[in-house]
Design a protein around this motif. Structure first.
Motif, PDB file in Angstrom:
ATOM      1  N   GLN A 218       0.693  -1.263   0.026  1.00 47.30           N
ATOM      2  CA  GLN A 218       0.076  -0.082  -0.142  1.00 47.30           C
ATOM      3  C   GLN A 218       0.925   1.278   0.022  1.00 47.30           C
ATOM      4  OE1 GLN A 218      -2.621  -0.214   3.424  1.00 47.30           O
ATOM      5  NE2 GLN A 218      -3.882  -1.889   2.432  1.00 47.30           N
TER       6      GLN A 218
ATOM      7  N   GLY B 298       2.929   1.292  -3.250  1.00 47.67           N
ATOM      8  CA  GLY B 298       2.344   1.282  -4.681  1.00 47.67           C
ATOM      9  C   GLY B 298       2.899   0.296  -5.630  1.00 47.67           C
TER      10      GLY B 298
ATOM     11  N   LYS C 210      10.549   2.472  -3.452  1.00 43.70           N
ATOM     12  CA  LYS C 210       9.843   3.751  -4.426  1.00 43.70           C
ATOM     13  C   LYS C 210      11.015   4.064  -5.110  1.00 43.70           C
ATOM     14  CE  LYS C 210       6.719   5.387  -0.719  1.00 43.70           C
ATOM     15  NZ  LYS C 210       6.504   6.489   0.221  1.00 43.70           N
TER      16      LYS C 210
END
Length: 213
Positions: free
Chosen positions: A8, A11, A48
């Motif tokens: 979550q 992503g 990320k």
């Protein structure tokens, strides 16, 4: 932090997270109590960064080198700019050729490919690289063969487990159990051999002959 939370926050799907772990881009520690992977905030941030670089089409190997310090990020990005500019040029040439062919309003049955094939050869000599859709087809064929083989092997493994469970619940002569187990075991071996042969055919042999035209 559990993988659901990481999914979550970053992503990125769990499947991709596992893939990056397998590729050595991420090495989360395991919880000593339950054995599950325990992710940190730093690792979420790392994911990320990986996500960003992958969206910029950087190869896994280059990202690995950036992480280890073998490659400077700035150099990798500048090199990627050159690669993308080249791909853009190649794509523009392909678009131009497609448009030219489409504007002739010719049908497949009346299509005369010699002129365009010769033109493509000349363009390739000048440096244009056309997309290798055959390579993509090869990947799809390999994936389909592997999935089918894995599913069949899992069925055979389940069958072996059923035999063993039945033996534990209602014992039969050991030689008979071995006979029952031997059948799916031989099938599994046959599937693995067939899969290896199929992959070799896809990567070369008959598949390679088709790619020459």
């Amino acid at each position: 932090m559990k993988i659901n939370e990481v999914e979550q926050q970053a992503g990125i799907t769990k499947r991709n997270i596992r893939f990056y772990e397998q590729q050595g881009l991420l090495s989360p520690k395991r919880n000593g109590e339950n054995g599950y992977r325990d992710y940190t905030e730093e690792e979420v941030e790392e994911l990320k960064k990986i996500k960003l670089l992958r969206k910029l089409s950087l190869p896994i190997e280059e990202i690995r080198k950036i992480q280890t310090g073998e490659l400077v990020l700035e150099d990798a990005l500048m090199r990627q700019v050159i690669v993308l500019e080249r791909e853009k040029t190649d794509l523009e040439a392909t678009v131009k050729l497609c448009r030219s062919l489409g504007e002739e309003h010719c049908q497949y049955l009346t299509l005369s490919p010699e002129h365009y094939l010769e033109r493509m050869v000349e363009m390739e000599k000048e440096g244009t690289r056309f997309s290798n859709v055959d390579k993509q087809d090869v990947i799809r064929r390999k994936r389909a063969s592997i999935i089918a083989a894995v599913v069949f092997i899992l069925i055979m493994v389940f069958l072996i487990m059923v035999f063993v469970w039945g033996f534990l619940m209602d014992p039969i002569p050991l030689w008979m159990l071995c006979g029952f187990i031997l059948i799916p075991a031989v099938v599994i071996l046959g599937v693995i051999i067939s899969l290896i042969q199929r992959i070799r055919e896809i990567e070369g042999g008959e598949e390679d002959v088709a790619r020459k035209y």
